[in-house]
Design an enzyme around this catalytic site. Structure first.
Site, PDB file in Angstrom:
ATOM      1  N   VAL A  54       0.336   3.660  -2.085  1.00  0.00           N
ATOM      2  CA  VAL A  54      -0.160   2.879  -3.223  1.00  0.00           C
ATOM      3  C   VAL A  54       0.519   3.209  -4.541  1.00  0.00           C
ATOM      4  CG1 VAL A  54      -2.434   2.444  -2.243  1.00  0.00           C
ATOM      5  CG2 VAL A  54      -2.053   4.509  -3.603  1.00  0.00           C
ATOM      6  N   TYR A  55       1.248   4.305  -4.620  1.00  0.00           N
ATOM      7  CA  TYR A  55       1.844   4.671  -5.898  1.00  0.00           C
ATOM      8  C   TYR A  55       2.877   3.633  -6.322  1.00  0.00           C
ATOM      9  CZ  TYR A  55      -0.166   9.386  -5.322  1.00  0.00           C
ATOM     10  OH  TYR A  55      -1.016  10.447  -5.152  1.00  0.00           O
TER      11      TYR A  55
END
Length: 326
Positions: free
Chosen positions: A60-61
């Site tokens: 998700v980064y």
């Protein structure tokens, strides 16, 4: 650089892990303060050259771009067999059903997507980013076991959750003969010590390697309490971690400053040395957006705090509400 076995595994990792949430395209995802690829690569190179072999990111980064940047940089700067790459699964990667969570479908989809972005055939450590209340534990654990048996991950780990949840997952894995978690990535620093009550003793008893996130409390332990940065001004999640205990936390920050002044070192070194001194901790995860951040983290490895200094740093702490997971 010092190296340590990660928990009860045979895996050697540097005593510092470089957290790679800082590296990603700023207008992708929820972190407008991240560094783009051109700005990220010198810091990743600096870490490799300093002997750091442990790198932590997540799908998700920055909407997957952190994995892409880290994967390309490590391929250019070192050999794959010399580094330990960790990533995570749980957060939402796309809208609609099955776009997030720890179902078998999500895990099998996301491990392949992470490997593609990282440009590697396997990750060394595949971690569940949080506990999933909507998926049976057995489904998640068997899927992670199959990821390992398929050669797509060498070890598995967990992140912030209640100690009873982690204990249950360890028991279920053992009862079914599935791959056991090797690590716990939880929230531990001088401003938040609630993990000392149950999670750290559990990890110690079970031989789990502890790799704390935010050991510097998102930088709050490194500067005056009222000083702000671009990140702190836009970090909505960070604000939720400290809002309820501001006055007590301010005293901790001031004590770090006093101990650092007496030692003649930056505050970051003192705060990180406190985390490194905890016997349960394998490798704290440090972020670095400037070369000096890495310099301070490396210097902290050689800073040994006295018992009196540790007691002084811990004295202002008051119990906190549990934060960092739900």
């Amino acid at each position: 650089m010092d190296y340590i076995k990660l928990g009860h595994t045979g895996l050697d990792v540097s005593r510092l892990c470089l957290g790679c949430m800082t590296y990603g395209i700023p207008d992708r995802g929820n972190h407008a303060w991240t560094l783009d690829e051109e700005a990220s690569r010198p810091l990743l190179r600096q870490a490799v050259e300093a002997g750091i072999n442990f790198f932590d990111t997540a799908n998700v980064y920055s909407d997957g771009t952190s994995e892409e940047i880290v994967g390309r940089a490590l391929k250019d700067f070192t050999r794959r067999d010399e580094v330990v790459i960790a990533t995570k699964v749980h957060g939402r990667m796309r809208p609609g059903p099955n776009g997030a969570g720890l179902s078998r479908k999500a895990i099998m989809t996301e491990i392949d997507a992470s490997l593609t972005r990282l440009g590697t055939d396997y990750v060394d450590l595949y971690q569940i980013h949080r506990f999933d209340h909507e998926v049976p534990i057995e489904e998640t654990l068997e899927a992670l076991h199959d990821v390992v048996k398929a050669g797509k991950a060498r070890y598995i780990g967990a992140s912030s959750m209640a100690a009873w949840q982690f204990a249950t997952m360890l028991h279920v894995a053992e009862a079914n003969g599935w791959t056991r978690f090797s690590t716990m990535q939880n929230y531990v620093n001088l401003l938040y010590r609630e993990e000392e009550r149950e999670m750290l003793p559990l990890c110690d008893a079970e031989g789990i390697g502890v790799i704390p996130w935010s050991p510097l409390a998102r930088g709050r332990l490194t500067r005056d309490w009222d000083e702000t940065t671009e990140r702190s001004a836009t970090d909505e999640f960070g604000r939720t971690l400290y809002a309820a205990t501001a006055e007590a936390d301010r005293k901790v920050v001031e004590t770090v400053a006093a101990v650092a002044s007496a030692r003649g070192v930056p505050r970051a070194q003192v705060a990180l040395a406190w985390v490194l001194a905890k016997p349960e901790v394998s490798a704290p995860i440090v972020g670095a957006s400037k070369p000096a951040h890495l310099d301070d983290a490396l210097a902290a490895l050689d800073l040994t705090l006295s018992d009196d200094e540790i007691a002084r740093l811990e004295a202002p702490y008051v119990p906190h509400a549990v934060v960092g997971f739900s």
